[in-house]
Design an enzyme around this catalytic site. Structure first.
Site, PDB file in Angstrom:
ATOM      1  N   HIS A   1       0.839  -1.200   0.000  1.00 50.91           N
ATOM      2  CA  HIS A   1       0.000   0.000   0.000  1.00 50.91           C
ATOM      3  C   HIS A   1       0.877   1.253   0.000  1.00 50.91           C
ATOM      4  CE1 HIS A   1      -3.689   2.308   1.047  1.00 50.91           C
ATOM      5  NE2 HIS A   1      -2.808   3.097   1.650  1.00 50.91           N
ATOM      6  N   GLU A   2       1.839   1.284   0.907  1.00 49.78           N
ATOM      7  CA  GLU A   2       2.690   2.475   1.006  1.00 49.78           C
ATOM      8  C   GLU A   2       3.630   2.592  -0.192  1.00 49.78           C
ATOM      9  OE1 GLU A   2       1.865   4.617   3.056  1.00 49.78           O
ATOM     10  OE2 GLU A   2       0.566   3.365   4.298  1.00 49.78           O
TER      11      GLU A   2
ATOM     12  N   HIS B   1       1.880   4.637  -2.820  1.00 47.99           N
ATOM     13  CA  HIS B   1       2.021   6.085  -2.588  1.00 47.99           C
ATOM     14  C   HIS B   1       3.438   6.557  -2.945  1.00 47.99           C
ATOM     15  CE1 HIS B   1      -1.865   6.420  -0.746  1.00 47.99           C
ATOM     16  NE2 HIS B   1      -1.565   5.703   0.316  1.00 47.99           N
TER      17      HIS B   1
END
Length: 448
Positions: A19-20, A23
């Protein structure tokens, strides 16, 4: 316990990291300087700094992570750096950075599902093993042995697909459920007529099971009517009074039709070469539908030969595997959003929210069943994480996207006061959801 803890930590580590990374990767492509990439919260246990100046850390609280980007609030920031802040980017670029986290989780789910499709997984054919008496399926005329080919307009290939299609159908409370079988179409009444909703437990309430249940005692409750009457594990119940019993549903049906509170019933028992009768006075208990039903305290034996007949291996080629993976991911997304929507409307109980204890328990269970089950669990949780983050709640990615959409409409960012108010509301909502989830976890723990 060790397996459960390790499986949970590995799952959280993988899902949060991807997920990170979503980003991080898009932020770097947009020219934003990333100060820190953290998996976990709290004081770092381990950290290192790469050649771009990003600090990579592993922290002790494994309930999430974050990517800290350069922004205009950094003290003593050189003017030349301002072009590399998050706030200095066009609104569409900022939206791409925000959306990249959930997108990475969805992509990860596709990869997991594709890997399962390519490697081959064990599945169950969508054949009905047991139709429980006095359920919507029984009243619609569904029979043991029926093969379900479609639910409404959804084609069914295995039992997992059948269960999810039924869950999807339950999310439409006013629409009848059409089960298309090889012997014709069976129409189940709309879920709201039966008090059912789009909850996992409601699928079982329809009365369909893949297992074929034999009228043979597999387990006895201590001090139950059957135990007190002298029944033993392995006994076969052949009749209730004058009504013959061929399958478990016959036994349940006969008990309900013939039983009266405080009145004994005669059961014909086959035990090895012996055949005899016993007298049993059932206990009457309240069923979820409000009716009182008789129970004698026995559990049925599963027909192992029937279950073996249902099992088959699903395996797909490179292109078909990708198609299956995208389809399963989209199906999970629709069902997850539907569940949240029905919760907001009050059609689905908040008791379905799960917190870290339940997730850890499922992680341990699937890890013990094997790698395929664990990977399927990771795919489902990855989708759930993406959907949760896309909810339009300030402090989540969906809330940030909502602010950016408002900026696109207005032509300028929302005021700091409006954003701060939204964050406070979002914090309250998130804390409330977390408290419900943890409360449900402890309820399940003590109920078990």
């Amino acid at each position: 316990m060790l397996t459960t803890v390790l499986a949970f930590l590995v799952a959280i580590g993988i899902l949060v990291t991807f997920h990170e990374l979503g980003h991080y990767w898009v932020a770097r492509r947009a020219g934003i300087h990333v100060l820190r990439f953290s998996v976990g919260f709290g004081k770092p246990l381990f950290s290192w700094r790469d050649r771009h100046g990003t600090e990579w850390t592993l922290a002790p609280i494994p309930l999430g992570g974050y990517v800290k980007m350069l922004d205009t609030y950094e003290p003593q920031m050189p003017e030349a750096w301002r072009a590399h802040t998050f706030a200095a980017q066009p609104v569409l670029a900022r939206m791409a950075v925000v959306a990249a986290g959930p997108a990475a989780n969805l992509l990860l789910a596709v990869v997991f599902y594709a890997a399962l499709a390519w490697s081959g997984t064990e599945a169950l054919r969508p054949l009905i093993g047991t139709v429980l008496p006095d359920t919507p399926a029984a009243q619609a005329g569904v029979k043991s042995g029926d093969r379900v080919e479609r639910v409404n307009e959804t084609t069914i290939e295995d039992w997992a697909g059948l269960r999810l299609a039924l869950l999807d159908a339950l999310s439409q409370p006013e629409q009848a459920i059409q089960l298309h079988t090889e012997y014709g179409t069976r129409t189940l009444p709309p879920p709201n007529e039966r008090g059912l909703s789009a909850e996992p437990a409601a699928v079982a309430g329809l009365g369909l099971l893949p297992q074929r249940l034999l009228p043979q005692v597999a387990a006895l409750e201590p001090d139950s009517p059957a135990f007190q009457a002298g029944l033993r594990i392995g006994d076969t119940i052949e009749a209730v009074g004058s009504h013959p019993v061929k399958e478990w549903g016959d036994l349940v049906r006969a008990l309900r039709q013939q039983g009266q509170p405080q009145q004994p019933l005669l059961l014909t028992i086959q035990r090895g070469e012996q055949r005899f009768t016993v007298s049993v006075i059932p206990n009457w208990v309240d069923a979820p539908n409000g009716q009182r039903i008789p129970r004698i305290g026995v559990a049925p034996q599963v027909d192992a030969a029937w279950l073996a007949q249902l099992q088959f291996e699903q395996q797909a080629g490179p292109i078909d595997g990708l198609v299956v993976a995208v389809s399963r991911t989209w199906r999970d997304v629709r069902l997850s959003f539907s569940m949240f929507y029905r919760m907001v409307l009050g059609d689905v109980s908040l008791q379905n929210l799960s917190g870290p204890l339940t997730i850890a328990d499922f992680a341990g269970q699937t890890a013990r069943r094997g790698l395929s089950s664990y990977i399927e669990f990771l795919a489902l949780i990855s989708v759930s994480l993406a959907v949760l983050n896309l909810l339009p709640i300030p402090m989540l990615d969906g809330g940030h996207l909502l602010y950016h959409v408002a900026e696109l409409v207005k032509g300028k960012p929302l005021s700091e006061q409006a954003q701060a108010f939204g964050y406070r509301v979002g914090l309250v909502l998130l804390l409330t959801l977390m408290l419900f989830a943890i409360f449900n976890d402890f309820n399940r723990l003590f109920a078990g």
